[in-house]
Enzyme design. Structure first.
Site, mmCIF file in Angstrom:
data_model
loop_
_atom_site.group_PDB
_atom_site.id
_atom_site.type_symbol
_atom_site.label_atom_id
_atom_site.label_comp_id
_atom_site.label_asym_id
_atom_site.label_seq_id
_atom_site.Cartn_x
_atom_site.Cartn_y
_atom_site.Cartn_z
ATOM 1 N N HIS A 1 -0.909 33.932 16.432
ATOM 2 C CA HIS A 1 -0.062 35.072 15.304
ATOM 3 C C HIS A 1 -0.045 36.266 16.066
ATOM 4 C CE1 HIS A 1 -1.307 38.389 12.769
ATOM 5 N NE2 HIS A 1 -0.035 38.120 12.345
ATOM 6 N N TYR B 1 3.932 43.144 15.180
ATOM 7 C CA TYR B 1 3.934 44.661 15.714
ATOM 8 C C TYR B 1 4.877 45.223 14.682
ATOM 9 C CZ TYR B 1 1.153 43.143 19.338
ATOM 10 O OH TYR B 1 -0.014 42.315 20.172
ATOM 11 N N GLY C 1 10.486 43.225 -5.084
ATOM 12 C CA GLY C 1 11.387 42.514 -4.322
ATOM 13 C C GLY C 1 11.100 42.099 -2.889
ATOM 14 N N ALA C 2 9.894 41.737 -2.644
ATOM 15 C CA ALA C 2 9.311 41.148 -1.443
ATOM 16 C C ALA C 2 9.896 39.663 -1.316
ATOM 17 C CB ALA C 2 7.951 40.916 -1.730
ATOM 18 N N ARG C 3 10.074 39.372 -0.373
ATOM 19 C CA ARG C 3 10.617 38.174 0.076
ATOM 20 C C ARG C 3 9.462 37.214 0.340
ATOM 21 N NH1 ARG C 3 13.364 34.354 3.847
ATOM 22 N NH2 ARG C 3 15.020 33.399 2.813
ATOM 23 N N TYR C 4 9.080 36.709 -0.881
ATOM 24 C CA TYR C 4 7.744 35.738 -0.572
ATOM 25 C C TYR C 4 7.932 34.586 0.495
ATOM 26 C CZ TYR C 4 9.693 32.560 -4.233
ATOM 27 O OH TYR C 4 10.540 32.001 -4.875
ATOM 28 N N GLU C 5 9.163 34.209 0.393
ATOM 29 C CA GLU C 5 9.165 32.846 1.520
ATOM 30 C C GLU C 5 8.974 33.469 2.974
ATOM 31 O OE1 GLU C 5 9.517 29.812 1.168
ATOM 32 O OE2 GLU C 5 10.295 29.295 -0.821
ATOM 33 N N SER D 1 6.895 39.786 13.170
ATOM 34 C CA SER D 1 5.583 38.932 12.473
ATOM 35 C C SER D 1 5.782 37.512 13.092
ATOM 36 C CB SER D 1 5.280 39.234 11.436
ATOM 37 O OG SER D 1 4.535 38.425 10.610
#
Lengths: 343, 343
Positions: free
Chosen positions: B148, B151, B301-305, B134
């Site tokens: 942007h 895939y 647990g998402a890596r927001y950065e 991404s």
């Protein structure tokens, strides 16, 4: 006064005299407001017109340079609003004070939202009325915090004709640098307003505010809180109105002294950059989590310019920005990660 | 090669030789990738590692000044990613290219989202695998559009053990000023990639892109589109993979020439301000509507950065900004309000 309720000084002043100080003509005719002066719909409209004017004048006086642009708008589904914006001033980068008085049919998504937070509403396609004032002030100087407040009155008529009503609202502060004295005086002003109406109001609504203005994915609060409440319908309509009025009247004494104290402080490019990063977080909260913004944008015929007026003039996102341990930026971050008791 | 599938030149190159060009070591060991080279999970990881490296190198070469910072991260629930960011360069204000290879249990909200778009999934707590690349590139010069692409490959195992798989993705362009030649060449490059695999792909996925990247409350598109598709699982896994590979390989030829053509064009303060306003719209779309962002931020647990890497370095919101009729800003706005056919 013929009013059944204890009259306050401004209710004794003639409506014409009051209206002469408003930002523009109200959405409802003065004649109607006069003839229905004990109907809460009208009382609330009169209140928010005054709150809007008082606050706009106080900010204009502080800014010195710019005046509010006044936009009156109508919603084809019923009602409208008055949006006042002061942009790119000397003290204020973007200040918005919006009132709206709308009626129509609740969109199904709104009914769903209300039921999700515990409201019992019978039927579909429910007629509603909503009147509120909403404001966000983003100053230029990073040593002046951003303030937000919103006070609103809601009526929904159920399928069988019974009418439900409630009030909601709150005021909260978003500093870029922590000045404990400012945060304490802000909370004290809100507490004073609350305490007149119920000893449990401030502690309960302070906690509600911390819980609500929380940026979940970052595990941090938007700011240092204030008060927040919703669905307030007890002990009775007049008492809740008086409480809401006290809160709305506490905005100026809680915020304006903080602006005056900090407006002439010098600041660096690094401090300005930090402010813009924090404004990025403000945008994240408002667009991802804020119920009012979502409710607004998903409502057919919504005036998105008034809803998005809350967004700062400029915001910034840096990948993996972390303040240096022990810096003033870190000091603020720690408080945002661990909400405190201020009074 | 022992692969059952027609091998392409890079599949003939040894995996070691390929890996030596990647941004860092892959999440899965080379040994495992080698031994399971016909498993789609591994084929996809090898593809996205190469796509990330190719694109990062092409951008670094163009920027001249800055290099990508490479962050490898792990998710305690399983898997991880490699986030590459180039910030505040000469040509690029913020460029992010992220890959992730994750597995675990689908959060109920994700299952709900998938069912809402028509997927039949039996059971709760479903194990999943997802691998994707991404990227969002925000250049400094307002005459260079933002691009942007994303895939991804998905596997979900249902209660009875049956495995569902699908691919999704797309590439789209967001210019600040309309240069028809650029938009046409961009769409032509995508169409060429699509046409090799199916004559209906480009027209269908072009429309899907217009429908998806739509800022509903403003009644305008985020940009001038491109292609977008999801839930692609026919005619067979290898054919869909080859299609996705062609699309991902079309990113460089579709975008890099546009950067080269426009990077040295002079621009004014007013043009820069307009770019920042349009970036505000980009933020609105990503935080309010984008499925990937929402899915990401709501995943435990998402890596927001890495998710918010798509946001621009700076964005701006002016109340009631409307471009002057007949201006170049108005020309773009008209196209965003009325999506066009470009090839």
């Amino acid at each position: 006064s013929l009013s059944l309720f204890k009259s306050s000084p401004e209710e004794e002043e003639s409506l014409q005299a009051q209206a002469s100080k408003w930002m523009c003509e109200p959405l409802t005719s003065l004649d109607h407001l006069q003839k229905n002066s004990s109907d809460m719909k009208c009382r609330m409209e009169v209140l928010i017109m005054r709150i809007q004017a008082d606050f706009c004048r106080a900010l204009e006086e502080l800014d010195g340079e710019k005046k509010f642009v006044v936009d009156k708008w109508h919603r084809k589904e019923g009602g409208g609003g008055i949006t006042c914006v002061l942009q790119d001033g000397t003290t204020f980068e973007k200040a918005g004070v919006n009132i709206s008085v709308v009626q129509g049919m609740l969109p199904p998504s709104a009914v769903q939202q209300m039921r999700a937070r515990g409201k019992k509403l019978e039927g579909e396609n429910l007629p509603f009325f909503a009147a509120g004032v909403s404001s966000v002030i983003h100053p230029k100087n990073p040593h002046i915090p951003t303030v937000h407040f919103n006070y609103r009155y809601f009526e929904v008529t159920e399928r069988d004709g019974t009418k439900q009503w409630w009030f909601g609202g709150g005021t909260d502060l978003t500093p870029y640098y922590l000045d404990k004295e400012d945060v304490v005086s802000f909370h004290k002003a809100l507490k004073t307003a609350c305490d007149k109406h119920g000893k449990n109001y401030y502690p309960e609504y302070k906690k509600w505010c911390d819980d609500y203005f929380y940026i979940k994915h970052r595990g941090e609060s938007r700011g240092v809180g204030g008060i927040f409440f919703d669905d307030l319908d007890a002990p009775n309509q007049d008492k809740v109105f008086q409480f809401v009025k006290s809160c709305a009247d506490a905005v100026i004494p809680s915020y304006i002294p903080i602006v005056k104290k900090n407006r002439n402080k010098p600041y660096s490019y690094a401090e300005r950059t930090w402010q813009l990063l924090r404004r990025g977080r403000y945008v994240e909260f408002n667009l991802i989590y804020d119920r009012g913004t979502k409710f607004g944008l998903y409502t057919p015929g919504a005036r998105y310019e008034s809803i998005l007026m809350s967004l700062p003039l400029t915001a910034r996102w840096e990948y993996m920005h972390t303040p240096k341990k022990g810096s003033r930026e870190d000091e603020l971050t720690q408080v945002l990660k661990n909400p405190q008791e201020w009074v």
